[in-house]
Design a protein around this motif. Sequence first.
Motif, PDB file in Angstrom:
ATOM      1  N   ILE A 101       0.864  -1.180   0.000  1.00 21.21           N
ATOM      2  CA  ILE A 101       0.000   0.000   0.000  1.00 21.21           C
ATOM      3  C   ILE A 101       0.900   1.230   0.000  1.00 21.21           C
ATOM      4  O   ILE A 101       1.943   1.242   0.661  1.00 21.21           O
ATOM      5  N   HIS A 102       0.483   2.238  -0.774  1.00 23.34           N
ATOM      6  CA  HIS A 102       1.245   3.484  -0.872  1.00 23.34           C
ATOM      7  C   HIS A 102       0.316   4.645  -0.533  1.00 23.34           C
ATOM      8  O   HIS A 102      -0.825   4.672  -1.008  1.00 23.34           O
ATOM      9  N   PRO A 103       0.796   5.635   0.250  1.00 23.62           N
ATOM     10  CA  PRO A 103      -0.086   6.723   0.694  1.00 23.62           C
ATOM     11  C   PRO A 103      -0.204   7.877  -0.303  1.00 23.62           C
ATOM     12  O   PRO A 103      -0.130   9.054   0.061  1.00 23.62           O
ATOM     13  N   ALA A 104      -0.396   7.550  -1.566  1.00 23.66           N
ATOM     14  CA  ALA A 104      -0.632   8.555  -2.611  1.00 23.66           C
ATOM     15  C   ALA A 104      -1.246   7.838  -3.808  1.00 23.66           C
ATOM     16  O   ALA A 104      -1.304   6.607  -3.848  1.00 23.66           O
ATOM     17  N   LEU A 105      -1.696   8.635  -4.756  1.00 24.53           N
ATOM     18  CA  LEU A 105      -2.288   8.073  -5.965  1.00 24.53           C
ATOM     19  C   LEU A 105      -1.181   7.865  -6.994  1.00 24.53           C
ATOM     20  O   LEU A 105      -0.786   8.786  -7.702  1.00 24.53           O
ATOM     21  N   ILE A 135      -3.200   0.564  -3.676  1.00 21.61           N
ATOM     22  CA  ILE A 135      -2.837  -0.801  -3.296  1.00 21.61           C
ATOM     23  C   ILE A 135      -2.390  -1.480  -4.581  1.00 21.61           C
ATOM     24  O   ILE A 135      -3.111  -1.462  -5.581  1.00 21.61           O
ATOM     25  N   HIS A 136      -1.185  -2.043  -4.555  1.00 22.48           N
ATOM     26  CA  HIS A 136      -0.613  -2.583  -5.793  1.00 22.48           C
ATOM     27  C   HIS A 136       0.217  -3.830  -5.525  1.00 22.48           C
ATOM     28  O   HIS A 136       0.694  -4.054  -4.411  1.00 22.48           O
ATOM     29  N   LEU A 137       0.375  -4.622  -6.581  1.00 25.62           N
ATOM     30  CA  LEU A 137       1.292  -5.751  -6.517  1.00 25.62           C
ATOM     31  C   LEU A 137       2.712  -5.202  -6.556  1.00 25.62           C
ATOM     32  O   LEU A 137       2.960  -4.109  -7.072  1.00 25.62           O
ATOM     33  N   VAL A 138       3.646  -5.958  -6.030  1.00 23.19           N
ATOM     34  CA  VAL A 138       5.032  -5.526  -5.956  1.00 23.19           C
ATOM     35  C   VAL A 138       5.823  -6.165  -7.091  1.00 23.19           C
ATOM     36  O   VAL A 138       5.678  -7.361  -7.361  1.00 23.19           O
ATOM     37  N   ASN A 139       6.629  -5.336  -7.753  1.00 24.64           N
ATOM     38  CA  ASN A 139       7.542  -5.848  -8.764  1.00 24.64           C
ATOM     39  C   ASN A 139       8.951  -5.334  -8.467  1.00 24.64           C
ATOM     40  O   ASN A 139       9.227  -4.882  -7.364  1.00 24.64           O
ATOM     41  N   VAL A 168      -5.619  10.075   4.860  1.00 25.05           N
ATOM     42  CA  VAL A 168      -5.126   8.998   4.003  1.00 25.05           C
ATOM     43  C   VAL A 168      -5.049   7.700   4.803  1.00 25.05           C
ATOM     44  O   VAL A 168      -5.441   6.636   4.318  1.00 25.05           O
ATOM     45  N   GLN A 169      -4.573   7.785   6.033  1.00 30.20           N
ATOM     46  CA  GLN A 169      -4.466   6.583   6.863  1.00 30.20           C
ATOM     47  C   GLN A 169      -5.839   5.964   7.127  1.00 30.20           C
ATOM     48  O   GLN A 169      -5.976   4.737   7.177  1.00 30.20           O
ATOM     49  N   LYS A 170      -6.853   6.788   7.264  1.00 31.65           N
ATOM     50  CA  LYS A 170      -8.210   6.270   7.450  1.00 31.65           C
ATOM     51  C   LYS A 170      -8.606   5.405   6.245  1.00 31.65           C
ATOM     52  O   LYS A 170      -9.205   4.335   6.401  1.00 31.65           O
ATOM     53  N   LEU A 171      -8.263   5.858   5.045  1.00 26.50           N
ATOM     54  CA  LEU A 171      -8.534   5.058   3.837  1.00 26.50           C
ATOM     55  C   LEU A 171      -7.740   3.749   3.863  1.00 26.50           C
ATOM     56  O   LEU A 171      -8.261   2.698   3.477  1.00 26.50           O
ATOM     57  N   GLU A 172      -6.481   3.823   4.286  1.00 24.54           N
ATOM     58  CA  GLU A 172      -5.654   2.615   4.365  1.00 24.54           C
ATOM     59  C   GLU A 172      -6.315   1.571   5.256  1.00 24.54           C
ATOM     60  O   GLU A 172      -6.461   0.409   4.873  1.00 24.54           O
TER      61      GLU A 172
END
Length: 187
Positions: A101-105, A135-139, A168-172
């Motif tokens: 998970i990353h705290p930005a778009l 939220i993304h897969l890791v490469n 942002v953390q609330k969304l996480e």
Amino acid sequence: MKNIAILASGTGTNAAKIMDHFIGNPEVFVSLVASNKETAGVLDEAVERGVPTAVFTNDQLNDEEFMLNMLRGIDLIVLAGFMRKVPTFLLEEFEDRIVNIHPALLPKFGGKGMYGKKVHEAVIEAGEKESGITIHLVNEEYDEGKILFQESVPVKQTDTPESLAMRVQKLEHEHFPKIIQKLVRSL
């Protein structure tokens, strides 16, 4: 039953939400919380919930035999504030089964060195109208894996990095456990 391991380097607020989400879940079991920092608060969060923990050094992170042995029986690896690059052998062994998970778009405000407060400062400094989570897969590259989910919040003119971080953390906390569950169902 699918087993997940959470790798984290910090206090563990996301990890705690994930563990709480899966307590008593018939599909998913958090079977390990591991950290590269022996004083990381995430380890206390895991112990409090009865989840096994492990600590590894940065050298051990790059030791294929050590890491694969530690992660034996794991179906999905969740990065929740893990501040190290995932070695290639883990990416290969767990292809499309490591999520972050990353705290930005993304793709904005990602990459090496872009984490925590630094991200929120950059978003505000750039005059962005919105921020959020990815939220993304890791490469092999920082924050460039396949995007699974994004959600946004407005950036207010009065925002500080801290006030934006709270929203942002609330969304996480709301979305990361749900997306993990969807991902596990697809394995």
